[in-house]
Design an enzyme around this catalytic site. Structure first.
Site, PDB file in Angstrom:
ATOM      1  N   GLU A  84      32.398  49.531  94.078  1.00  0.00           N
ATOM      2  CA  GLU A  84      32.569  49.664  92.615  1.00  0.00           C
ATOM      3  C   GLU A  84      31.585  50.579  91.940  1.00  0.00           C
ATOM      4  O   GLU A  84      30.431  50.443  92.119  1.00  0.00           O
ATOM      5  CB  GLU A  84      32.364  47.985  92.016  1.00  0.00           C
ATOM      6  CG  GLU A  84      33.405  47.192  92.615  1.00  0.00           C
ATOM      7  CD  GLU A  84      34.822  47.522  92.436  1.00  0.00           C
ATOM      8  OE1 GLU A  84      35.211  48.299  91.332  1.00  0.00           O
ATOM      9  OE2 GLU A  84      35.966  46.982  93.013  1.00  0.00           O
ATOM     10  N   ARG A  94      43.025  35.961  84.455  1.00  0.00           N
ATOM     11  CA  ARG A  94      44.346  35.622  84.648  1.00  0.00           C
ATOM     12  C   ARG A  94      44.869  34.432  85.233  1.00  0.00           C
ATOM     13  O   ARG A  94      45.822  33.827  85.054  1.00  0.00           O
ATOM     14  CB  ARG A  94      45.124  36.933  85.603  1.00  0.00           C
ATOM     15  CG  ARG A  94      46.604  36.935  85.649  1.00  0.00           C
ATOM     16  CD  ARG A  94      47.035  38.165  86.466  1.00  0.00           C
ATOM     17  NE  ARG A  94      46.376  38.489  87.674  1.00  0.00           N
ATOM     18  CZ  ARG A  94      46.717  37.621  88.909  1.00  0.00           C
ATOM     19  NH1 ARG A  94      47.595  36.615  88.891  1.00  0.00           N
ATOM     20  NH2 ARG A  94      45.958  37.647  89.812  1.00  0.00           N
ATOM     21  N   CYS A 147      34.306  38.303  89.833  1.00  0.00           N
ATOM     22  CA  CYS A 147      33.530  39.480  90.461  1.00  0.00           C
ATOM     23  C   CYS A 147      32.955  40.453  89.649  1.00  0.00           C
ATOM     24  O   CYS A 147      31.682  40.846  89.821  1.00  0.00           O
ATOM     25  CB  CYS A 147      34.704  40.141  91.492  1.00  0.00           C
ATOM     26  SG  CYS A 147      34.553  39.371  93.029  1.00  0.00           S
ATOM     27  N   HIS A 170      34.087  45.353  96.611  1.00  0.00           N
ATOM     28  CA  HIS A 170      35.472  44.399  96.994  1.00  0.00           C
ATOM     29  C   HIS A 170      35.776  44.671  98.252  1.00  0.00           C
ATOM     30  O   HIS A 170      36.181  45.872  98.929  1.00  0.00           O
ATOM     31  CB  HIS A 170      36.487  44.668  95.843  1.00  0.00           C
ATOM     32  CG  HIS A 170      36.539  43.719  94.615  1.00  0.00           C
ATOM     33  ND1 HIS A 170      36.420  44.201  93.401  1.00  0.00           N
ATOM     34  CD2 HIS A 170      36.710  42.452  94.609  1.00  0.00           C
ATOM     35  CE1 HIS A 170      36.208  42.958  92.767  1.00  0.00           C
ATOM     36  NE2 HIS A 170      36.490  42.186  93.322  1.00  0.00           N
TER      37      HIS A 170
HETATM   38  N1  PCA Z   1      36.938  37.757  94.188  1.00  0.00           N
HETATM   39  C1  PCA Z   1      37.428  37.403  92.677  1.00  0.00           C
HETATM   40  C2  PCA Z   1      36.278  36.347  92.296  1.00  0.00           C
HETATM   41  C3  PCA Z   1      35.585  35.894  93.792  1.00  0.00           C
HETATM   42  C4  PCA Z   1      36.255  36.727  94.778  1.00  0.00           C
HETATM   43  O1  PCA Z   1      35.733  36.728  96.026  1.00  0.00           O
HETATM   44  C5  PCA Z   1      37.358  38.699  91.940  1.00  0.00           C
HETATM   45  O2  PCA Z   1      37.701  39.651  92.550  1.00  0.00           O
HETATM   46  O3  PCA Z   1      37.076  38.652  90.697  1.00  0.00           O
END
Ligand code: PCA
Length: 218
Positions: A84, A94, A147, A170
């Site tokens: 990111e 959502r 996140c 991510h």
């Molecule tokens: N993914 C979610 C929140 C916790 C996770 O592992 C997100 O992308 O916001």
């Protein structure tokens, strides 16, 4: 803590959205205690809850006093390790979080800046992952769920601490999650764990990023 090495705080989340595992926690806990480029990895689990994630994060920052903070989260549907670039000051959920909260268009930090860029060498991390044969990308949105909330808070909480750098990655579903999500890509846990170790080694061994195009047209 016995070790005097500078520390890396590596966070993952608990399962959410009907999943029974969260690959981010599986991957980061596999790296707990590992020594990477002269740093010691300390893994912590954050709850997938807007409010409590930040309470646990703050406590971990106080306890661990890391030089580097890397958050990791599941992004079901993404096909690559997704580094990111930016975290934005908004929560727009959502689905409800694990505590039943569903903030809509609420700032992460009232009166905080609109966004923070990661101050990790994201292009160098990307290049190292590709050199290792692992699919990776620069992402320009961490979403607007827990996140992004945590990624923004990590940047905000560490902004005043000299020399502390933070960022967020991510990761895709694991293969056994993708069994239940038709057409969703997946990545093996060993590859994710190895990818995080490679990315962290780059972070721990350099401040400087490289100049390499990794943007998108739209
Ligand atoms: N993914 C979610 C929140 C916790 C996770 O592992 C997100 O992308 O916001």
């Amino acid at each position: 803590m016995a070790s005097t090495l500078p520390r890396i705080l590596l966070t993952g989340f608990d399962p959410f959205g009907g999943e029974t595992i969260n690959p981010s926690w599986e991957a980061v806990r596999a790296l707990h205690g590992r020594r990477l480029a002269g740093h010691r990895v300390v893994a912590r689990q954050l709850p997938t809850e807007f409010a409590r994630s930040l309470v646990v994060l703050k406590a971990a920052l106080r306890e661990v006093r890391p030089a580097i903070v890397l958050g990791v989260g599941q992004a079901g549907g993404r096909s690559r390790l997704s580094i990111e670039r930016v975290a934005i000051n908004v929560a727009d959920a959502r689905i409800s979080d694990n505590a039943g909260a569903q903030p809509i268009d609420v700032p992460v930090v009232a009166d905080g800046p609109a966004a923070y860029f990661s101050n990790l060498p994201i292009k160098a991390m990307l290049a190292a992952l590709h050199a290792a044969g692992l699919p990776a990308e620069i992402s320009n949105t961490a979403g607007t769920y827990v996140c992004n909330h945590v990624a923004y808070a990590m940047a905000h909480f560490t902004a005043r601490l000299r020399g502390v750098r933070s960022g967020f990655i991510h990761i895709p579903f694991l293969p056994d999650q993708a069994v239940r999500h038709v057409h969703a890509p997946s990545m093996a846990l060993e590859d994710v764990t190895q990818g995080l170790a490679i990315a962290l080694r780059v972070v721990a061994s350099t401040d400087a990023d490289i100049r390499a195009a990794a943007g998108t047209i739209s």
